[in-house]
Design a protein around this motif. Structure first.
Motif, PDB file in Angstrom:
ATOM      1  N   THR A 209       0.792  -1.234   0.000  1.00 44.33           N
ATOM      2  CA  THR A 209       0.000   0.000   0.000  1.00 44.33           C
ATOM      3  C   THR A 209       0.823   1.282   0.000  1.00 44.33           C
ATOM      4  O   THR A 209       0.367   2.307  -0.505  1.00 44.33           O
ATOM      5  CB  THR A 209      -0.916   0.032   1.236  1.00 44.33           C
ATOM      6  OG1 THR A 209      -0.104  -0.053   2.419  1.00 44.33           O
ATOM      7  CG2 THR A 209      -1.918  -1.116   1.220  1.00 44.33           C
ATOM      8  N   THR A 249      -1.760   3.189   5.006  1.00 40.67           N
ATOM      9  CA  THR A 249      -2.038   3.976   3.801  1.00 40.67           C
ATOM     10  C   THR A 249      -0.868   4.856   3.386  1.00 40.67           C
ATOM     11  O   THR A 249      -0.773   5.244   2.218  1.00 40.67           O
ATOM     12  CB  THR A 249      -3.263   4.874   4.039  1.00 40.67           C
ATOM     13  OG1 THR A 249      -3.032   5.698   5.197  1.00 40.67           O
ATOM     14  CG2 THR A 249      -4.518   4.035   4.263  1.00 40.67           C
ATOM     15  N   THR A 263      -6.015   3.364   7.879  1.00 46.42           N
ATOM     16  CA  THR A 263      -7.455   3.582   7.760  1.00 46.42           C
ATOM     17  C   THR A 263      -8.100   3.825   9.112  1.00 46.42           C
ATOM     18  O   THR A 263      -9.311   4.030   9.199  1.00 46.42           O
ATOM     19  CB  THR A 263      -8.124   2.377   7.078  1.00 46.42           C
ATOM     20  OG1 THR A 263      -7.785   1.186   7.803  1.00 46.42           O
ATOM     21  CG2 THR A 263      -7.660   2.232   5.641  1.00 46.42           C
TER      22      THR A 263
END
Length: 736
Positions: A209, A249, A263
């Motif tokens: 990610t 993230t 998140t």
């Protein structure tokens, strides 16, 4: 001294002589790093990408709909994110994203990488009309991407492109030490040599990610933790999942610290491997973090889907923190002289709040008053004395407004307010109402504050009034056979110290120990200041004839749930550890220990206090620790107390806070004392609570509806520490 009840023997008749006590440890109040947040919200829905600060301190935010800039905003008063129209010539350009190069803003649109810095000379054309990722390398060379292709744009020479087959490209970085770019896709990490026009896959995995370059390593975030690679792609640190949240993230390296966005909030890795967790609207507009970067003036920008949280790090002393809290109390939390709560707010908006009455107005004000008494005793600050005078006025009126001799009201308020609860009563004055059903926790708070004032404030008026209030209250209780009797001639639900009530509980039900401890403390305080024999006589009667001494000395290890054959009332009161009881014990310990009838009792009371404190230590509550220091013990967890005071949030709004999802905390099996985790979390990571709640509570649905006062929660333990000499005055005053 005159001995009461000879059968008690030496315990209640002797007086011990103690050698001079060794000095207790003292915390030197040097500046520490205090963090707080300034929040900026998008007015309308936006899809944010990056937030950066340039070398001039200007801050810009890129979104899929263009650039934004911060407007207004200060601590507790959020600002907004406004469309950036500051440079009209680029208004018609399709700015896809923002970057930082040599601490200057660079942008990418459908035609070029460009900047307003360097006299606007940077305008590197590219061939990826849908490009939105960029990073700068050596000598104004840039690597860009549209998610599926990479294009290198040298300052001089021909650009070149490569396609990525392993998932969508998510981010680009440059390593100056090796003159290499790195690209991250959903499934792989690549090294990119602009000079050699070489693309090499160095690591492959699923669910990647985000990534960052850090100390010669590549830190790679995933949907389930992070790992570390060397520059060749070899795993040097396996997947780490003991994090506040593992669905990452973004990762950023700022001031030698790794920051992670997820998140569910942002967190910074500390040198000891643990994390500072920045989640909830105490810190950021939303827990869905998009990007983290260095801000201006010792700050960090946390970009979320709802806006920016600017985490500011500043140095201050504990006394400077006390000054900020004092302003909070005096400007927003004084109601009719009471230390009150600002409630009914809409999502943390202070201008929408209103001061509200409380069943515990007398208790919260007693605790604030106690702090101001200690403040005056330690500093002789005339402002503290004035605050004492105003609070005592309110406390005194609790007794005079209701027409019941010696009975303290819970609160009072102007007539006309639409009260929903039944305890409100009319007064003879049509302008005012008073609140009945006063509880034992108010009473013990009153006696604590009045006793401290009588002892420590040399003002003759305040001293005499506080002693009169002690005498008035305790005379009422003795006259009414050890009950607090309300306007209707009946005892209140909790104002009961008669042996028929106290000893009706099994010995392991906490109320039996608590009520015994409290009433002895109250009677000792009354005797100490009035010298009226009725108080001493009653105290010894309760201790000897009715077992109150045995009750109050009973070890905490015995306290637990009532047995099966106990009354329903006993079972209800002993379902689990009662933290309001802790507050009542400690409000009483001042009078229990400080005004003990003799040194033998004092020595034994000390054992009871320290025994209780051993059960409180895991909470690291500064008030319990510092008040335990009145016994003179050397180890009262001073370091943990300072940790509590330093980590307490400047933002005291009751936001919705969640921690039960965290994977970096070790949960414990259910237990009587309600210790949910092996270690208590810092005060600035949990919900706003007073001292009558467990500090192990992980989640709280505050909704930004209330701002608590620092008067009872923080100022009391701090000024108690200053008065007791275990916290010094500031050794250095930081520059504002």
């Amino acid at each position: 001294m005159k001995c009461h009840f000879l059968l008690l023997g030496a315990l209640f008749c002797s007086s011990l002589t103690f050698a001079q006590k060794p000095k207790q440890p003292v915390h030197k109040d040097i500046p520490f790093v205090q963090d707080y947040s300034i929040k900026y919200y998008f007015k309308d829905a936006a899809e944010p990408l990056k937030a950066y600060t340039d070398l001039n301190g200007a801050i810009k935010v890129s979104t899929k709909s263009g650039l934004y800039q911060l407007y207004a905003g200060q601590f507790l008063y959020p600002g907004t994110l406004e469309k950036d129209v500051s440079y009209r010539p680029i208004a018609d350009k399709k700015i896809a994203n923002l970057g930082l190069y040599q601490h200057q803003f660079v942008m990418i649109d459908d035609k070029a990488v460009l900047s307003n810095a360097w006299a606007g000379k940077l305008f590197a054309k590219h061939s990826l009309s849908d490009a939105y990722l960029l990073t700068g390398g050596k000598d104004f060379g840039f690597l860009i991407s549209n998610g599926s292709q990479l294009e290198y744009l040298p300052k001089e020479g021909t650009s070149w492109k490569e396609s990525i087959s392993n998932g969508k490209v998510l981010d680009l970085k440059y390593d100056a030490s090796g003159d290499l770019f790195y690209a991250l896709s959903e499934n792989a990490v690549y090294s990119v040599s602009g000079k050699d026009k070489k693309l090499q896959k160095i690591y492959t995995a699923n669910d990647l990610t985000c990534f960052e370059l850090f100390s010669g390593k590549i830190v790679v975030g995933t949907k389930n933790g992070y790992l570390e690679l060397d520059k060749t792609g070899k795993v040097v640190t396996p997947l780490q999942q003991k994090l506040p949240w593992t669905e990452l993230t973004c990762i950023s390296f700022i001031d030698n610290q790794l920051w992670f966005g997820s998140t569910s909030g942002a967190f910074m890795r500390k040198p000891d491997g643990k994390f500072n967790y920045y989640a909830s609207e105490r810190w950021i507009p939303s827990d869905k973090v998009v990007h983290i970067s260095q801000g201006d003036e010792n700050s960090v920008l946390i970009l979320t889907d709802k806006g920016v949280g600017k985490i500011v790090f500043t140095k201050m002393t504990l006394q400077e923190k006390a000054e900020l809290y004092d302003k909070q109390v005096r400007t927003r939390h004084i109601r009719n002289g009471f230390n009150g709560t600002l409630g009914h707010m809409k999502n943390g908006n202070l201008s929408t709040g209103r001061l509200q009455d409380s069943d515990n107005d007398g208790l919260w004000t007693s605790m604030y008053l106690g702090g101001e008494i200690f403040r005056y005793a330690a500093t002789k600050d005339p402002k503290a004395l004035q605050n004492c005078r105003e609070s005592l006025d309110a406390m005194e009126r609790l007794y005079t407004i209701n027409g019941v001799p010696g009975f303290p009201s819970r609160s009072f308020e102007r007539t006309g307010y639409k009260y929903e609860d039944k305890p409100w009563r009319r007064t003879s004055d049509p302008e005012w109402d008073w609140k009945s059903t006063t509880s034992s926790d108010e009473v013990i708070g009153h006696i604590f504050a009045f006793g401290a004032m009588a002892e420590l404030i040399e003002d003759k008026d305040l001293k005499s009034r506080s002693i009169a209030l002690i005498d008035t209250l305790m005379s009422h209780i003795i006259k009414n056979d050890m009950y607090l009797v309300d306007w209707d001639g009946k005892p209140t639900l909790w104002g009961k110290w008669h042996p028929d009530y106290v000893n009706s509980f099994p010995i392991n039900v906490g109320d039996r120990k608590l009520n015994s401890s409290n009433i002895v403390a109250m009677l000792q305080t009354a005797y100490h200041f009035t010298k009226k024999e009725k108080y001493k006589t009653k105290a010894f009667e309760l201790m000897k004839k009715h077992g109150y001494y045995e009750n109050l000395m009973r070890p905490m290890k015995i306290i637990g749930q009532a047995p099966g054959n106990a009354s329903d009332w006993s079972k209800m009161l002993s379902g689990d550890w009662n933290h309001s009881d802790d507050e009542m014990y400690y409000m009483g310990y001042w009078g229990l220990y400080r005004y003990a009838f003799n040194d033998t009792l004092k020595a034994n009371y000390k054992k009871a206090i320290v025994d209780h404190w051993q059960y409180e230590r895991p909470e690291k509550d500064g008030l319990w620790n510092i008040l335990t220091a009145i016994t003179g013990i050397q180890d009262f967890d001073l370091e943990e107390s300072v940790w509590f005071l330093q980590e307490y949030p400047l933002d005291m709004i009751d936001w919705t806070v969640k921690n039960s999802h965290r994977k970096d905390i070790e949960m414990l099996p259910p237990n009587f004392i309600e210790q949910l985790t092996k270690e208590v979390l810092p005060p600035d990571e949990v919900g706003m609570i007073r001292h009558n709640n467990s500090r192990f509570l992980l989640d709280r649905n505050g909704r930004g509806s209330v701002e608590l006062s620092a008067g009872d929660t923080w100022l009391l333990p701090y000024w108690a520490g200053r008065y007791l000499g275990v916290i010094s005055g500031p050794t250095t005053v930081t520059k504002k």
